[in-house]
Design an enzyme around this catalytic site. Structure first.
Site, PDB file in Angstrom:
ATOM      1  N   HIS A   1      -3.984  11.272 -97.624  1.00  0.00           N
ATOM      2  CA  HIS A   1      -4.039  12.581 -98.282  1.00  0.00           C
ATOM      3  C   HIS A   1      -4.269  13.680 -97.238  1.00  0.00           C
ATOM      4  CE1 HIS A   1      -3.893  11.706-102.593  1.00  0.00           C
ATOM      5  NE2 HIS A   1      -4.637  10.646-102.362  1.00  0.00           N
TER       6      HIS A   1
ATOM      7  N   SER B   1      -8.241   7.698 -99.590  1.00  0.00           N
ATOM      8  CA  SER B   1      -9.094   7.379-100.729  1.00  0.00           C
ATOM      9  C   SER B   1      -8.286   6.514-101.685  1.00  0.00           C
ATOM     10  CB  SER B   1      -9.565   8.664-101.433  1.00  0.00           C
ATOM     11  OG  SER B   1     -10.342   8.357-102.564  1.00  0.00           O
TER      12      SER B   1
ATOM     13  N   GLU C   1      -3.386  16.604 -97.276  1.00  0.00           N
ATOM     14  CA  GLU C   1      -3.582  17.910 -97.922  1.00  0.00           C
ATOM     15  C   GLU C   1      -5.007  18.133 -98.415  1.00  0.00           C
ATOM     16  OE1 GLU C   1      -3.186  15.127-101.289  1.00  0.00           O
ATOM     17  OE2 GLU C   1      -2.212  15.307 -99.332  1.00  0.00           O
TER      18      GLU C   1
ATOM     19  N   ARG D   1     -19.103  12.483-107.327  1.00  0.00           N
ATOM     20  CA  ARG D   1     -18.678  12.201-108.707  1.00  0.00           C
ATOM     21  C   ARG D   1     -18.973  10.761-109.082  1.00  0.00           C
ATOM     22  NH1 ARG D   1     -12.558  11.641-108.833  1.00  0.00           N
ATOM     23  NH2 ARG D   1     -13.254   9.660-107.937  1.00  0.00           N
TER      24      ARG D   1
ATOM     25  N   LYS E   1     -12.755  -0.341-101.279  1.00  0.00           N
ATOM     26  CA  LYS E   1     -12.003   0.911-101.272  1.00  0.00           C
ATOM     27  C   LYS E   1     -11.880   1.453 -99.850  1.00  0.00           C
ATOM     28  CE  LYS E   1     -11.952   5.548-103.333  1.00  0.00           C
ATOM     29  NZ  LYS E   1     -12.654   6.508-104.232  1.00  0.00           N
TER      30      LYS E   1
ATOM     31  N   CYS F   1       0.395   9.114-100.960  1.00  0.00           N
ATOM     32  CA  CYS F   1      -0.572   8.108-101.389  1.00  0.00           C
ATOM     33  C   CYS F   1       0.022   7.175-102.457  1.00  0.00           C
ATOM     34  CB  CYS F   1      -1.867   8.759-101.837  1.00  0.00           C
ATOM     35  SG  CYS F   1      -3.268   7.598-101.799  1.00  0.00           S
TER      36      CYS F   1
END
Length: 305
Positions: A235, A192, A237, A249, A163, A142
């Site tokens: 990502h 992300s 993982e 969040r 985003k 990333c």
């Protein structure tokens, strides 16, 4: 395969409960075998989460691995305890004279900041230069991939209008390359990020081979000849609920955040997300370790570089 970690690393117990073979230091010293030496430069704020995700991804191969965690000396982490960092992490100054079979450079939540304005950019550049002579293959994730493309090839990132957040489909572009061996024609991976690297700039760089690309998320996977440097824009993982936790969040903070795309069934964030990318994540890391670390590295680490 067993991953060797320090005896009291918190991720060890979680991995063992998932039936992943984790070897502690006491058992390792009784084995007459050279473990692959993998260094993880963890730039993520909550380091324990990333430790667990990466150790889980590295566990699906018969190779035995010794993990060393690296932290930046020029940056103070506010989201991980000093005790944890002191117990399980080393600075670059402490490791600069060692050589490693492989290295992972993670993402970091600084993508909207110009590279040169990141407080540890100078040190990170020194580490990236060091990998050329001290690491067989370096795996960038990333923001770490964006930083690597900029440092090594001068390829710039740009700010996205919105985003890129969710689960996106990617197409394998070069099936003959071992890094994507066993992949389906199309596969899913989480993203992300607020920034991207131009597809055209990557394709124009003669040093890079593009291995997977997405109409929506752009180039996902590219590498230099021989896999000395590998760049993953997403990502793979991430856990099942990582995107969910990021969404909740930001929502709880009152920030403007859209639902992660193609992630929740019927876009219902009260439902448990389906895990749809784990198999290709495991294959990506297994292929990296097998074809670009284990089969490429010399038995004598001193001969790297």
């Amino acid at each position: 395969m067993p991953i060797k970690v320090q005896n009291n690393l918190p991720a060890k117990e979680i991995l063992e409960n998932e039936n992943i073979f984790v070897m502690d230091e006491n058992r390792s010293i009784h084995q007459d075998i050279r473990l692959l030496q993998i260094c993880i430069l963890n730039l993520m704020p909550v380091k324990q989460d990333t430790e667990l995700q990466l150790l889980r991804a590295l566990s699906n191969t018969p190779l035995q691995i010794n993990i060393t965690f690296m932290k930046m000396n020029s940056h103070v982490s506010l989201n991980t305890s000093v005790t944890h960092l002191n117990n399980f992490y080393h600075t670059f100054d402490e490791l600069r004279h060692q050589k490693f079979d492989g290295m992972i450079i993670t993402g970091a939540p600084v993508e909207q900041i110009a590279f040169e304005e990141v407080d540890y950019w100078e040190e990170l550049g020194e580490i990236m230069a060091w990998t050329k002579t001290h690491v067989t293959s370096t795996f960038h994730i990333c923001w770490g991939a964006q930083a690597g493309l900029y440092y090594h090839f001068g390829i710039r990132k740009h700010l996205l209008d919105n985003k890129l957040f969710g689960l996106f489909s990617h197409r394998v572009m070069n099936r003959k390359v071992p890094l994507v061996r066993g992949f389906d024609d199309f596969f899913l991976a989480p993203h992300s990020r607020h920034t991207a690297v131009s597809n055209a700039d990557i394709h124009a760089c003669e040093a890079l081979t593009v291995l997977a690309e997405s109409e929506r998320a752009g180039v996902y996977l590219c590498m230099t000849e021989g896999g000395r440097q590998i760049f993953v824009m997403g990502h793979p993982e991430y856990d099942r609920v990582t995107l969910h936790q990021e969404y909740m969040r930001d929502k709880d903070k009152g920030l403007e955040i859209a639902l992660p795309q193609h992630y929740y069934t019927d876009d219902d964030c009260t439902l448990r997300p389906n895990l749809q990318w784990r198999a290709h994540c495991n294959m990506l890391y297994s292929n990296w370790l097998n074809y670009y670390v284990y089969q490429a590295t010399p038995y004598d680490l001193d001969k790297i570089g």
